[in-house]
Design an enzyme around this catalytic site. Structure first.
Site, PDB file in Angstrom:
ATOM      1  N   GLY A  53       0.864  -1.181   0.000  1.00  8.66           N
ATOM      2  CA  GLY A  53       0.000   0.000   0.000  1.00  8.66           C
ATOM      3  C   GLY A  53       0.899   1.230   0.000  1.00  8.66           C
ATOM      4  O   GLY A  53       1.788   1.351   0.848  1.00  8.66           O
ATOM      5  N   ALA A  54       0.659   2.126  -0.965  1.00 12.97           N
ATOM      6  CA  ALA A  54       1.628   3.205  -1.199  1.00 12.97           C
ATOM      7  C   ALA A  54       1.943   4.057   0.046  1.00 12.97           C
ATOM      8  O   ALA A  54       3.124   4.226   0.386  1.00 12.97           O
ATOM      9  CB  ALA A  54       1.143   4.066  -2.363  1.00 12.97           C
ATOM     10  N   GLN A 200      -5.725  -8.669  -2.412  1.00 13.32           N
ATOM     11  CA  GLN A 200      -5.781  -7.616  -1.387  1.00 13.32           C
ATOM     12  C   GLN A 200      -7.237  -7.265  -1.036  1.00 13.32           C
ATOM     13  O   GLN A 200      -7.525  -6.849   0.076  1.00 13.32           O
ATOM     14  CB  GLN A 200      -5.058  -6.341  -1.865  1.00 13.32           C
ATOM     15  CG  GLN A 200      -3.558  -6.460  -1.953  1.00 13.32           C
ATOM     16  CD  GLN A 200      -3.100  -6.869  -3.333  1.00 13.32           C
ATOM     17  OE1 GLN A 200      -3.789  -7.606  -4.031  1.00 13.32           O
ATOM     18  NE2 GLN A 200      -1.925  -6.422  -3.735  1.00 13.32           N
ATOM     19  N   ASP A 241      -1.472   4.963  -6.237  1.00 10.29           N
ATOM     20  CA  ASP A 241      -0.043   4.824  -5.930  1.00 10.29           C
ATOM     21  C   ASP A 241       0.751   6.013  -6.457  1.00 10.29           C
ATOM     22  O   ASP A 241       1.872   6.265  -6.001  1.00 10.29           O
ATOM     23  CB  ASP A 241       0.502   3.524  -6.518  1.00 10.29           C
ATOM     24  CG  ASP A 241      -0.145   2.342  -5.823  1.00 10.29           C
ATOM     25  OD1 ASP A 241      -1.279   1.984  -6.197  1.00 10.29           O
ATOM     26  OD2 ASP A 241       0.454   1.819  -4.862  1.00 10.29           O
ATOM     27  N   LYS A 252      -3.651  -0.082  -8.519  1.00  4.54           N
ATOM     28  CA  LYS A 252      -3.606  -1.540  -8.686  1.00  4.54           C
ATOM     29  C   LYS A 252      -4.192  -1.977 -10.026  1.00  4.54           C
ATOM     30  O   LYS A 252      -5.223  -1.472 -10.460  1.00  4.54           O
ATOM     31  CB  LYS A 252      -4.371  -2.177  -7.526  1.00  4.54           C
ATOM     32  CG  LYS A 252      -4.488  -3.680  -7.528  1.00  4.54           C
ATOM     33  CD  LYS A 252      -3.175  -4.399  -7.659  1.00  4.54           C
ATOM     34  CE  LYS A 252      -2.163  -4.022  -6.606  1.00  4.54           C
ATOM     35  NZ  LYS A 252      -0.788  -4.509  -6.942  1.00  4.54           N
TER      36      LYS A 252
HETATM   37  O1  MRU Z   1       0.593  -3.812  -4.675  1.00  3.42           O
HETATM   38  P1  MRU Z   1      -0.051  -3.111  -3.521  1.00  3.42           P
HETATM   39  O2  MRU Z   1      -0.932  -3.974  -2.700  1.00  3.42           O
HETATM   40  O3  MRU Z   1       0.957  -2.342  -2.697  1.00  3.42           O
HETATM   41  O4  MRU Z   1      -0.978  -2.037  -4.230  1.00  3.42           O
HETATM   42  C1  MRU Z   1      -1.755  -1.193  -3.443  1.00  3.42           C
HETATM   43  C2  MRU Z   1      -2.662  -0.336  -4.233  1.00  3.42           C
HETATM   44  O5  MRU Z   1      -2.642  -0.316  -5.436  1.00  3.42           O
HETATM   45  C3  MRU Z   1      -3.520   0.600  -3.446  1.00  3.42           C
HETATM   46  O6  MRU Z   1      -4.741   0.828  -4.099  1.00  3.42           O
HETATM   47  C4  MRU Z   1      -2.780   1.930  -3.331  1.00  3.42           C
HETATM   48  O7  MRU Z   1      -1.512   1.736  -2.800  1.00  3.42           O
HETATM   49  C5  MRU Z   1      -3.489   2.909  -2.541  1.00  3.42           C
HETATM   50  S1  MRU Z   1      -3.430   2.551  -0.858  1.00  3.42           S
HETATM   51  C6  MRU Z   1      -4.016   3.782   0.065  1.00  3.42           C
END
Ligand code: MRU
Length: 348
Positions: A53-54, A200, A241, A252
């Protein structure tokens, strides 16, 4: 945060000189904290998506650099800073797409220029990392308050991946909007896409929301457009992200096809993200889409379902163009169309 209660998870904490974060690969089965004492352990936790999660990897990356500063051997400040630079670059390279990681690590690295001695480096960097954690938590609550105004009583919100407490310092971004609307007394239910290949949505979003008593149902990623066609989705709210100055939203993999469906069926499509997710300098052609291990696609629960001689493509993110986005909910307010113009006005 006054009045805000639905935030029952603590995804990351600094405890007695150790960085602890919930190991998300173990959810929803068990809440286990991974304990990190070195920058290498932090890199490995991010790469293996124990933390993900970013905004969260930004916070964790910032603490990772503080840990590096605490374990530096040199007594020369310049040498220590050049070692720190290498650690910063290693942290940043673990996940190339999200911008929060780079932003947080660079901010903590910058704090090293204020240190007067090697001995004071660790404390200075830790202070900066703590500050990022606090600010990100505050931002999440602000995003929730701004976003809740967009949600009506009785709405069904579709979300993709996990943009909740587990993706942030707590409270979430897309899920902050939902949580805040529920705290305002609105009845809101959520449809969570399962989010292949790493699930996720079904593992993390469904876990968080059910824990907080917010109604949630999981769907296959491929069901999103059909549910929109049937009028079962009032709003889409996702995280991000990286958001460019042009309004392009990296999130994602699978977000783009949901945005296309939402546009076609007239469902408002909102993106919720803190200002630390903005990248006002890069051009869309420069955004690196992380390509992950093929086995994440080919194996399910360790078992292979495709023929042995078949490979896979596994891009982890996609880019949604600004014309598909109704608005971006930030901690400074909601940015509406035209996105590029309004982003410039609000953030330049
Ligand atoms: O690969 P991940 O699980 O790190 O991807 C996460 C996402 O794409 C989330 O939608 C994004 O980080 C926003 S989180 C507040």
């Amino acid at each position: 945060m006054p009045g805000k209660k639905r935030d029952s998870l603590e995804p990351v904490k600094w405890k007695n000189g150790v960085l602890e974060a919930i190991d998300q690969t173990k959810l929803p089965g068990r809440i286990v904290y991974v304990r990190m004492r070195t920058v290498d352990q932090v890199c490995s936790a991010i790469r293996s998506m124990k933390v993900r999660g970013a905004p969260l990897i930004g916070v964790v990356g910032g603490y990772g650099l503080a840990l590096a500063a605490m374990t530096i051997r040199s007594s020369d400040l310049n040498q220590a800073r050049s070692q720190l630079r290498k650690c910063a670059d290693s942290l940043i390279s673990t996940r190339p797409t999200g911008v929060n990681l780079r932003w947080a690590v660079e901010r903590v690295f910058k704090a090293s220029s204020r240190a007067m001695s090697v001995g004071s480096l660790g404390g200075g960097l830790l202070k900066e990392a703590d500050m990022i954690l606090r600010e990100e938590l505050e931002s999440a609550h602000k995003i929730g308050s701004f976003g809740a105004a967009l949600i009506e009583d009785g709405d069904t919100v579709l979300t993709h991946c996990n943009a909740g407490s587990l993706a942030t310092a707590g409270y979430g971004t897309a899920l902050a909007v939902v949580r805040s609307a529920v705290e305002d007394g609105k009845n809101v239910s959520v449809i969570a896409t399962e989010t292949r290949p790493l699930l996720q949505g079904s593992r993390l979003t469904a876990f968080e929301l059910s824990r907080d008593g917010i109604p949630v149902r999981v769907i296959c990623d491929s069901a999103a457009a059909q549910l929109m066609a049937q009028g079962m989705v009032d709003k889409v709210v996702v995280g991000a992200d990286r958001i460019l100055g042009t309004g392009h939203v990296t999130n994602k993999i699978g977000t783009l096809q949901i945005a296309l469906g939402a546009k076609f069926f007239g469902v408002p499509f909102y993106v919720a993200a803190p200002v630390s997710t903005l990248d006002l300098v890069s051009d869309v052609s420069r955004v690196v889409i992380e390509e992950r291990d093929q086995r994440e696609v080919l194996l399910i629960g360790g078992r292979r379902f495709s023929p042995r001689n078949v490979g896979a493509l596994n891009p982890a993110f996609d880019i949604t163009p600004p014309e598909l986005v109704t608005g971006i909910v930030t901690d400074r307010g909601v940015v509406g169309q035209p996105l590029a113009e309004n982003i410039r006005a609000m953030f330049s």
